[in-house]
Scaffold this motif. Structure first.
Motif, PDB file in Angstrom:
ATOM      1  N   ILE A  77      -5.145   9.594  -1.417  1.00  0.00           N
ATOM      2  CA  ILE A  77      -5.065   8.746  -2.607  1.00  0.00           C
ATOM      3  C   ILE A  77      -4.364   7.454  -2.220  1.00  0.00           C
ATOM      4  CG2 ILE A  77      -4.157   8.538  -4.956  1.00  0.00           C
ATOM      5  CD1 ILE A  77      -4.221  11.610  -5.086  1.00  0.00           C
ATOM      6  N   GLY A  78      -5.001   6.336  -2.493  1.00  0.00           N
ATOM      7  CA  GLY A  78      -4.431   5.033  -2.166  1.00  0.00           C
ATOM      8  C   GLY A  78      -4.131   4.234  -3.409  1.00  0.00           C
ATOM      9  N   VAL A  79      -2.941   3.640  -3.446  1.00  0.00           N
ATOM     10  CA  VAL A  79      -2.533   2.763  -4.547  1.00  0.00           C
ATOM     11  C   VAL A  79      -2.156   1.412  -3.929  1.00  0.00           C
ATOM     12  CG1 VAL A  79      -0.977   2.412  -6.497  1.00  0.00           C
ATOM     13  CG2 VAL A  79      -1.670   4.727  -5.856  1.00  0.00           C
ATOM     14  N   PHE A  80      -2.793   0.340  -4.428  1.00  0.00           N
ATOM     15  CA  PHE A  80      -2.610  -0.994  -3.865  1.00  0.00           C
ATOM     16  C   PHE A  80      -1.985  -1.901  -4.932  1.00  0.00           C
ATOM     17  CE2 PHE A  80      -6.069   1.185  -1.880  1.00  0.00           C
ATOM     18  CZ  PHE A  80      -5.974   0.898  -0.538  1.00  0.00           C
ATOM     19  N   TYR A  81      -0.765  -2.379  -4.660  1.00  0.00           N
ATOM     20  CA  TYR A  81      -0.054  -3.265  -5.581  1.00  0.00           C
ATOM     21  C   TYR A  81      -0.194  -4.700  -5.063  1.00  0.00           C
ATOM     22  CZ  TYR A  81       2.251   1.208  -6.473  1.00  0.00           C
ATOM     23  OH  TYR A  81       2.514   2.526  -6.746  1.00  0.00           O
ATOM     24  N   PHE A  82      -0.863  -5.552  -5.799  1.00  0.00           N
ATOM     25  CA  PHE A  82      -1.068  -6.918  -5.353  1.00  0.00           C
ATOM     26  C   PHE A  82       0.151  -7.766  -5.682  1.00  0.00           C
ATOM     27  CE2 PHE A  82      -5.204  -5.287  -4.865  1.00  0.00           C
ATOM     28  CZ  PHE A  82      -5.829  -6.085  -3.924  1.00  0.00           C
ATOM     29  N   LEU A  83       0.670  -8.435  -4.656  1.00  0.00           N
ATOM     30  CA  LEU A  83       1.931  -9.164  -4.778  1.00  0.00           C
ATOM     31  C   LEU A  83       1.759 -10.674  -4.717  1.00  0.00           C
ATOM     32  CD1 LEU A  83       4.008  -6.957  -2.308  1.00  0.00           C
ATOM     33  CD2 LEU A  83       3.840  -6.711  -4.780  1.00  0.00           C
ATOM     34  N   LYS A  84       0.519 -11.147  -4.555  1.00  0.00           N
ATOM     35  CA  LYS A  84       0.301 -12.584  -4.373  1.00  0.00           C
ATOM     36  C   LYS A  84       0.846 -13.384  -5.544  1.00  0.00           C
ATOM     37  CE  LYS A  84      -3.240 -16.002  -3.230  1.00  0.00           C
ATOM     38  NZ  LYS A  84      -4.669 -16.233  -2.945  1.00  0.00           N
ATOM     39  N   SER A  85       0.577 -12.942  -6.772  1.00  0.00           N
ATOM     40  CA  SER A  85       1.038 -13.685  -7.942  1.00  0.00           C
ATOM     41  C   SER A  85       2.566 -13.708  -8.015  1.00  0.00           C
ATOM     42  CB  SER A  85       0.469 -13.074  -9.231  1.00  0.00           C
ATOM     43  OG  SER A  85       0.861 -11.717  -9.359  1.00  0.00           O
ATOM     44  N   ILE A  86       3.197 -12.591  -7.582  1.00  0.00           N
ATOM     45  CA  ILE A  86       4.662 -12.543  -7.575  1.00  0.00           C
ATOM     46  C   ILE A  86       5.221 -13.549  -6.581  1.00  0.00           C
ATOM     47  CG2 ILE A  86       6.660 -11.074  -7.114  1.00  0.00           C
ATOM     48  CD1 ILE A  86       4.981  -8.699  -8.044  1.00  0.00           C
ATOM     49  N   LYS A  87       4.632 -13.595  -5.380  1.00  0.00           N
ATOM     50  CA  LYS A  87       5.084 -14.533  -4.359  1.00  0.00           C
ATOM     51  C   LYS A  87       4.863 -15.977  -4.797  1.00  0.00           C
ATOM     52  CE  LYS A  87       6.737 -11.762  -1.291  1.00  0.00           C
ATOM     53  NZ  LYS A  87       8.184 -11.781  -0.989  1.00  0.00           N
ATOM     54  N   GLU A  88       3.726 -16.234  -5.449  1.00  0.00           N
ATOM     55  CA  GLU A  88       3.467 -17.590  -5.938  1.00  0.00           C
ATOM     56  C   GLU A  88       4.507 -17.991  -6.975  1.00  0.00           C
ATOM     57  OE1 GLU A  88       1.335 -19.922  -4.988  1.00  0.00           O
ATOM     58  OE2 GLU A  88       0.675 -18.617  -3.353  1.00  0.00           O
ATOM     59  N   ALA A  89       4.863 -17.040  -7.850  1.00  0.00           N
ATOM     60  CA  ALA A  89       5.886 -17.329  -8.862  1.00  0.00           C
ATOM     61  C   ALA A  89       7.234 -17.608  -8.209  1.00  0.00           C
ATOM     62  CB  ALA A  89       5.998 -16.160  -9.842  1.00  0.00           C
ATOM     63  N   GLU A  90       7.554 -16.861  -7.146  1.00  0.00           N
ATOM     64  CA  GLU A  90       8.801 -17.086  -6.434  1.00  0.00           C
ATOM     65  C   GLU A  90       8.823 -18.472  -5.789  1.00  0.00           C
ATOM     66  OE1 GLU A  90       9.120 -13.897  -3.683  1.00  0.00           O
ATOM     67  OE2 GLU A  90       9.791 -12.440  -5.175  1.00  0.00           O
ATOM     68  N   LYS A  91       7.689 -18.881  -5.196  1.00  0.00           N
ATOM     69  CA  LYS A  91       7.622 -20.196  -4.568  1.00  0.00           C
ATOM     70  C   LYS A  91       7.768 -21.303  -5.609  1.00  0.00           C
ATOM     71  CE  LYS A  91       3.743 -19.667  -2.269  1.00  0.00           C
ATOM     72  NZ  LYS A  91       2.607 -19.993  -1.357  1.00  0.00           N
ATOM     73  N   GLN A  92       7.140 -21.114  -6.754  1.00  0.00           N
ATOM     74  CA  GLN A  92       7.251 -22.121  -7.811  1.00  0.00           C
ATOM     75  C   GLN A  92       8.684 -22.211  -8.325  1.00  0.00           C
ATOM     76  OE1 GLN A  92       4.345 -21.397 -10.845  1.00  0.00           O
ATOM     77  NE2 GLN A  92       2.605 -21.682  -9.471  1.00  0.00           N
ATOM     78  N   ALA A  93       9.355 -21.059  -8.406  1.00  0.00           N
ATOM     79  CA  ALA A  93      10.750 -21.066  -8.865  1.00  0.00           C
ATOM     80  C   ALA A  93      11.637 -21.830  -7.884  1.00  0.00           C
ATOM     81  CB  ALA A  93      11.246 -19.634  -9.038  1.00  0.00           C
ATOM     82  N   VAL A  94      11.407 -21.604  -6.572  1.00  0.00           N
ATOM     83  CA  VAL A  94      12.178 -22.324  -5.553  1.00  0.00           C
ATOM     84  C   VAL A  94      11.900 -23.814  -5.641  1.00  0.00           C
ATOM     85  CG1 VAL A  94      12.475 -22.665  -3.074  1.00  0.00           C
ATOM     86  CG2 VAL A  94      12.341 -20.349  -3.997  1.00  0.00           C
ATOM     87  N   ALA A  95      10.608 -24.167  -5.780  1.00  0.00           N
ATOM     88  CA  ALA A  95      10.245 -25.579  -5.889  1.00  0.00           C
ATOM     89  C   ALA A  95      10.891 -26.214  -7.122  1.00  0.00           C
ATOM     90  CB  ALA A  95       8.729 -25.723  -5.959  1.00  0.00           C
ATOM     91  N   VAL A 114       0.839  -1.201   0.000  1.00  0.00           N
ATOM     92  CA  VAL A 114       0.000   0.000   0.000  1.00  0.00           C
ATOM     93  C   VAL A 114       0.874   1.251   0.000  1.00  0.00           C
ATOM     94  CG1 VAL A 114      -1.848   1.245   1.186  1.00  0.00           C
ATOM     95  CG2 VAL A 114      -1.734  -1.248   1.334  1.00  0.00           C
ATOM     96  N   ASN A 115       0.473   2.227  -0.811  1.00  0.00           N
ATOM     97  CA  ASN A 115       1.030   3.579  -0.755  1.00  0.00           C
ATOM     98  C   ASN A 115      -0.125   4.562  -0.709  1.00  0.00           C
ATOM     99  OD1 ASN A 115       4.191   3.738  -1.327  1.00  0.00           O
ATOM    100  ND2 ASN A 115       3.359   2.019  -2.484  1.00  0.00           N
ATOM    101  N   THR A 116       0.003   5.583   0.131  1.00  0.00           N
ATOM    102  CA  THR A 116      -1.010   6.641   0.162  1.00  0.00           C
ATOM    103  C   THR A 116      -0.342   7.998   0.034  1.00  0.00           C
ATOM    104  OG1 THR A 116      -0.975   6.898   2.577  1.00  0.00           O
ATOM    105  CG2 THR A 116      -2.507   5.266   1.677  1.00  0.00           C
ATOM    106  N   LYS A 117      -1.080   8.950  -0.552  1.00  0.00           N
ATOM    107  CA  LYS A 117      -0.639  10.341  -0.639  1.00  0.00           C
ATOM    108  C   LYS A 117      -1.763  11.225  -0.110  1.00  0.00           C
ATOM    109  CE  LYS A 117       2.763  10.212  -4.368  1.00  0.00           C
ATOM    110  NZ  LYS A 117       3.847  10.784  -3.518  1.00  0.00           N
ATOM    111  N   LEU A 118      -1.389  12.248   0.634  1.00  0.00           N
ATOM    112  CA  LEU A 118      -2.359  13.175   1.202  1.00  0.00           C
ATOM    113  C   LEU A 118      -2.318  14.506   0.467  1.00  0.00           C
ATOM    114  CD1 LEU A 118      -1.733  12.519   5.010  1.00  0.00           C
ATOM    115  CD2 LEU A 118      -3.692  11.753   3.655  1.00  0.00           C
ATOM    116  N   ILE A 119      -3.492  15.058   0.195  1.00  0.00           N
ATOM    117  CA  ILE A 119      -3.614  16.394  -0.379  1.00  0.00           C
ATOM    118  C   ILE A 119      -4.377  17.246   0.637  1.00  0.00           C
ATOM    119  CG2 ILE A 119      -4.579  17.757  -2.263  1.00  0.00           C
ATOM    120  CD1 ILE A 119      -4.222  15.356  -4.067  1.00  0.00           C
TER     121      ILE A 119
END
Length: 401
Positions: A169-187, A153-158
């Motif tokens: 203003i809130g910006v939400f970057y979803f990381l679940k798919s990135i973490k899943e890809a990292e786990k699959q790479a390790v596996a 999460v990142n927020t900016k105040l005006i």
């Protein structure tokens, strides 16, 4: 409009430009008045206009447009972004919610403006991160939230001229798919390591079986040569193919003349297989390819075509198997069309043909097409297919010089 109002509008516009600059993506936005906003990831915004008059009008835009109208202006841009972006007023009411946020939360596009943020996220207010910025008057930078979605999460105040909050203003970057890809790479790395360690003792066992073969009675020797050693070789082949998918292989890339590779190198091996299995093999090559060059590993590409040949042989029906290979130049690619008149692939099976270990044969490893696709992709190419009851066709595209 007094001085303080102008200064407030300037500040609001500056904050909005900072938000757009910080977004991890590139875009081009053409406004109806004729000017263009260009954003290249990692660089400031670039604003261009087609006439001097439009440039002048654009220069005074921060001083004459209130923030609520700026929200309308940037909405088409923010709706292109694959992250969640919301604007809240001081009461937590959404004044903007981009399309991605609405759709991912099961809401209709454009339906969330004027509603409280809790109506979108559907959790208690104290757990909504963006409301924390409203309560504390503090911006949030790259905070990772470990829940079922896992996001950053990142927020900016005006602020208004009196210091109160105008927007958060809130910006939400979803990381679940990135973490899943990292786990699959390790596996994958772990599996590759295990496969490599298994292959070593298999090689040792095979060597001892060959050594003992000449020292035992013929009945046992036949068991070694007809069952045990072939099964060890089959296991080694499976491991070799798996490693080709699981980890990068060393390749011997070189510039090759397309005409030589196909007419003089590849066809020699394919014709041998065709003769062995009574296959009618036809090679149709556009003469223009004699002037084309591509970067490739000839041994790996040979493996691809041998895999395709083996698949066609296994798909033979009651008719004599016919394989046609057509080669032509297609834009900046060398296109090879490998077609057979076999029994084809059923639709329910076809969707999985490139998946590792997927096979409809009791004796198949299910790795041939997976390895072939990986090899072509390592050559910056593309391998696709289509099939029906009249046969199967594979399309290979390789970039040419």
């Amino acid at each position: 409009m007094d001085y303080y109002e102008l200064e407030q509008l300037k500040k609001e516009n500056q904050m909005l430009q900072e938000l757009l600059t910080d977004l991890p993506m590139s875009f081009t936005f053409q406004h109806k008045d004729g000017y263009t906003i260009n954003k290249v990831d990692g660089h400031p915004l670039s604003i261009e206009a087609s006439t001097e008059i439009e440039c002048n009008k654009l220069n005074i835009m921060p001083e004459i447009i209130p923030f609520k109208e700026i929200e309308v202006f940037v909405a088409p841009i923010l709706n292109l972004i694959p992250y969640h972006i919301v604007f809240l007023d001081s009461d937590g009411i959404m004044t903007f919610c981009n399309d991605q946020a609405a759709v991912d939360h099961g809401e209709a596009k454009g339906s969330m403006v004027g509603r409280h943020i809790r109506d979108l996220i559907k959790i208690p207010d104290e757990k909504i991160i963006i409301l924390e910025s409203l309560r504390t008057n503090q911006e949030i930078i790259d905070r990772e939230v470990l829940d079922r979605n896992y996001y950053k999460v990142n927020t900016k105040l005006i602020h208004n001229s009196d210091g109160s909050i105008n927007r958060v203003i809130g910006v939400f970057y979803f990381l679940k798919s990135i973490k899943e890809a990292e786990k699959q790479a390790v596996a994958g790395r772990i599996a590759a390591g295990i496969a490599h360690e298994i292959r070593n003792p298999l090689t040792t066992v095979r060597g001892y079986l060959q050594l003992l073969q000449s020292k035992v009675e013929p009945k046992v020797a036949n068991l070694f040569s007809e069952l045990l050693i072939p099964e060890i070789d089959r296991a080694n082949k499976i491991i070799t193919d798996f490693l080709a998918i699981a980890k990068p292989a060393q390749t011997n890339m070189e510039w090759m003349n397309a005409g030589y590779f196909l007419n003089d190198y590849l066809i020699t091996f394919l014709q041998t297989q065709a003769t062995l299995y009574n296959v009618d093999l036809q090679l149709e090559i556009n003469p223009n390819i004699d002037n084309l060059f591509f970067m490739g590993d000839r041994e790996e590409l040979l493996q691809v075509f041998m895999n395709l040949m083996q698949n066609s042989i296994q798909a033979k029906n009651i008719e004599k198997l016919k394989i046609t290979i057509q080669v032509q130049e297609e834009e900046n690619y060398l296109q090879v069309i490998f077609a057979d008149n076999g029994s084809g692939i059923s639709p329910e099976v076809f969707a999985n043909i490139f998946e590792p270990f997927f096979s409809t044969k009791d004796y198949g490893t299910g790795l041939g097409l997976s390895v072939s696709k990986k090899i072509i992709e390592n050559h910056s190419g593309l391998l696709t297919a289509k099939s029906n009851q009249h046969g199967t066709t594979f399309y290979i595209e390789l970039p040419i010089k």
